[in-house]
Design a protein around this motif. Structure first.
Motif, PDB file in Angstrom:
ATOM      1  N   GLY A   7       0.815  -1.214   0.000  1.00 35.25           N
ATOM      2  CA  GLY A   7       0.000   0.000   0.000  1.00 35.25           C
ATOM      3  C   GLY A   7       0.843   1.256   0.000  1.00 35.25           C
ATOM      4  N   LEU A   8       1.869   1.281   0.833  1.00 35.82           N
ATOM      5  CA  LEU A   8       2.731   2.452   0.929  1.00 35.82           C
ATOM      6  C   LEU A   8       3.560   2.659  -0.334  1.00 35.82           C
ATOM      7  N   LEU A   9       3.975   1.566  -0.959  1.00 36.62           N
ATOM      8  CA  LEU A   9       4.803   1.678  -2.159  1.00 36.62           C
ATOM      9  C   LEU A   9       4.025   2.216  -3.365  1.00 36.62           C
ATOM     10  N   GLY A  10       2.738   2.461  -3.197  1.00 37.55           N
ATOM     11  CA  GLY A  10       1.992   3.143  -4.240  1.00 37.55           C
ATOM     12  C   GLY A  10       2.400   4.599  -4.385  1.00 37.55           C
ATOM     13  N   ALA A  11       3.080   5.143  -3.368  1.00 41.97           N
ATOM     14  CA  ALA A  11       3.477   6.548  -3.382  1.00 41.97           C
ATOM     15  C   ALA A  11       4.757   6.750  -4.182  1.00 41.97           C
ATOM     16  N   ASP A  12       4.897   7.950  -4.743  1.00 46.16           N
ATOM     17  CA  ASP A  12       6.151   8.338  -5.381  1.00 46.16           C
ATOM     18  C   ASP A  12       7.197   8.698  -4.339  1.00 46.16           C
ATOM     19  N   LEU A  13       6.752   9.318  -3.242  1.00 51.56           N
ATOM     20  CA  LEU A  13       7.666   9.751  -2.189  1.00 51.56           C
ATOM     21  C   LEU A  13       7.063   9.427  -0.833  1.00 51.56           C
ATOM     22  N   LEU A  14       7.850   8.739  -0.004  1.00 53.67           N
ATOM     23  CA  LEU A  14       7.451   8.398   1.355  1.00 53.67           C
ATOM     24  C   LEU A  14       8.311   9.200   2.315  1.00 53.67           C
ATOM     25  N   GLY A  15       7.666  10.020   3.148  1.00 52.01           N
ATOM     26  CA  GLY A  15       8.390  10.841   4.102  1.00 52.01           C
ATOM     27  C   GLY A  15       8.299  10.266   5.502  1.00 52.01           C
ATOM     28  N   PHE A  16       9.414  10.315   6.229  1.00 54.69           N
ATOM     29  CA  PHE A  16       9.483   9.822   7.606  1.00 54.69           C
ATOM     30  C   PHE A  16      10.162  10.875   8.473  1.00 54.69           C
ATOM     31  N   GLN A  17      10.000  10.742   9.792  1.00 61.41           N
ATOM     32  CA  GLN A  17      10.559  11.725  10.708  1.00 61.41           C
ATOM     33  C   GLN A  17      12.080  11.620  10.817  1.00 61.41           C
ATOM     34  N   ARG A  18      12.613  10.389  10.764  1.00 64.99           N
ATOM     35  CA  ARG A  18      14.043  10.179  10.989  1.00 64.99           C
ATOM     36  C   ARG A  18      14.607   9.295   9.880  1.00 64.99           C
ATOM     37  N   PRO A  19      15.896   9.436   9.571  1.00 69.41           N
ATOM     38  CA  PRO A  19      16.511   8.532   8.601  1.00 69.41           C
ATOM     39  C   PRO A  19      16.367   7.065   8.976  1.00 69.41           C
TER      40      PRO A  19
END
Length: 499
Positions: free
Chosen positions: A209-221
């Protein structure tokens, strides 16, 4: 009942602040999708018996509202009342598309899967997550509702920014139905390592489901890294430089999904303005006076949640009192614990535990004139919170796991005289940016006690050096910087390397 795409959005009447009445479109170039709309119901006005609306507080709304009003944008989300149909409307220049949820869906999708499965799982299983198939079925169905609302109202080639853990299936649903869209997703909470994520029975579905996005943003590396490791382990994805070449059913690459860290921040201007207001400065002085003008005020501000380490903080403070290293005549701890998820059994039990601990500490160490812990189980407006920040000499942030913790950033921003001290858990995302805080492991009670004592006894010159550096970091990287950085990265052209 959902609105057909051909109908125009209407302007909701009866708002607390008069909405900006502008022509609205049925198709939008920019869409934000979150569990809740950026407005709260006002129950005391409105001509429909349901009340009008006021803009919600919070960093996400602050960051994105200006973009919504300037661009041809709309916000998709639940309006907060189950079993109620609300038509799309405009409020203060923002077009809003409500998603209707039943009481049963709120119970299973939100209270169940989102907050009793995903929340504890993503916070290092501090509390045991529950895995129920009925919850998962509801989560899938509700995610489809949100995706369908976007699909109906998104213009060709629109940019869609999906927010947080309640909607992890939406990117894939959008990709399948509308491959023309540019899709971003931001995860506001931590993402767990694969060894913990492995417990989730539907782990492959979530990653897909998440890999449907072009860009996935997270709080920390580390969160972005955890996600990519899970994509490799559970889907067999080929990960190169934090990128996944996502393939469709025919085996052809449909797009490249990237994962990056974009640490969220706060509305710096709002906090600075409030911290400089004479009435709030006076309120801070009154708080100190009401507490008997102690030498040191320590402050904790949290939702009443098991991830926040409130119990660890109280234990350390109690031991400092017992050791005589802090005296009740000299120091008071204010603990604000705003109500949270009170229908969930774990949260009811946590409240009983915390309130019992506070009662024990105060019963043991209070005097007629002095209170050891002033415990406040309330939610307060931002004006009162800034007054508390100004009144406190030491801020205690002892989270066991936290995506960011914006309270730490608000406290630092409010300290315009560059005084005060911050004790900060290394397990909060804010620790990556606020390196001049006293960084602690909240599980190490002796280490926590030592850090509190160092903060209490910090020489003014050293306090100013630390606070000045932390304030500069936040002032340079506010919430507008965060949103602009994410959206700029989303618009970047990605060169496909199929080698």
């Amino acid at each position: 009942m959902q609105e057909p795409a051909s109908e125009k959005l209407t302007t909701e009447q009866g708002t607390r602040s008069s909405p900006t009445k502008k022509p609205t479109a049925s198709k939008f170039e920019f869409m934000v999708v979150s569990n809740r709309l950026p407005v709260d119901r006002c129950n005391d006005d409105g001509d429909d018996g349901g009340g009008g609306w006021r803009r919600s507080p919070g960093g996400l709304v602050t960051a994105l509202a200006p973009m919504m009003t300037k661009s041809d944008g709309a916000w998709v989300g639940w309006h907060g009342a189950p079993d109620e149909t609300v038509r799309p409307f405009s409020h203060e220049g923002m077009d809003l598309v409500p998603v209707q949820l039943s009481s049963h869906e709120v119970e299973l999708y939100y209270e169940g899967f989102s907050n009793a499965t995903i929340w504890p799982l993503y916070h290092d299983v501090i509390a045991p997550p529950e895995f129920h198939r009925t919850w998962w079925d509801s989560y899938r169905a509700v995610n489809k509702k949100f995706a369908d609302a976007v699909i109906r109202h998104a213009a060709d080639g629109a940019t869609v920014w999906v927010q947080d853990y309640q909607l992890q299936l939406v990117p894939r649903l959008l990709r399948e139905a509308r491959p023309d869209l540019k899709i971003g997703f931001f995860n506001h909470i931590p993402f767990p390592p694969p060894e913990i994520f492995a417990q989730l029975p539907w782990r492959r579905d979530i990653i897909d489901g998440l890999l449907g996005a072009d860009l996935l943003g997270f709080q920390r590396p580390s969160d972005a890294g955890n996600f990519m490791r899970s994509a490799r382990r559970f889907l067999g994805a080929s990960v190169k430089q934090q990128q996944v070449h996502v393939k469709g059913p025919d085996g052809e690459v449909t797009h490249i999904a990237r994962a990056q860290a974009f640490p969220i921040s706060i509305d710096v201007d709002q906090i600075r303005e409030l911290a400089g207001r004479p009435d709030i400065i006076e309120r801070a002085k009154q708080i100190r006076k009401d507490l008997g003008d102690p030498k040191t005020i320590l402050l904790g501000v949290d939702r009443l949640d098991y991830t926040k380490g409130i119990g660890h903080r109280l234990k350390a403070f109690e031991e400092l009192l017992a050791d005589g290293q802090i005296k009740v005549e000299d120091a008071t701890l204010i603990q604000v614990a705003s109500p949270s998820r009170e229908r969930v059994e774990q949260y009811r039990l946590l409240r009983e535990e915390i309130e019992g601990t506070v009662g024990h500490i105060n019963g043991t160490y209070d005097t007629i004139q002095n209170t050891a812990v002033r415990y406040l189980h309330h939610s307060y407006p931002v004006e009162e919170m800034v007054a508390l920040y100004l009144a406190a000499d030491v801020m205690l942030v002892t989270a066991l796991r936290d995506g960011m913790n914006l309270v730490a950033k608000e406290y630092v921003t409010a300290r315009s005289d560059d005084d005060g001290a911050l004790v900060l858990s290394e397990f909060a995302g804010a620790a990556d940016q606020l390196k001049q805080a006293f960084l602690i492991n909240p599980h190490d009670i002796d280490g926590l006690k030592s850090a509190i004592l160092r903060a209490v006894n910090l020489p003014p010159k050293e306090a100013r050096r630390r606070m000045k550096l932390m304030r500069k970091q936040i002032l340079d990287h506010d919430v507008d910087y965060w949103s602009a950085a994410f959206l700029a990265a989303l618009e970047e052209k990605v060169v496909r390397d199929d080698s």
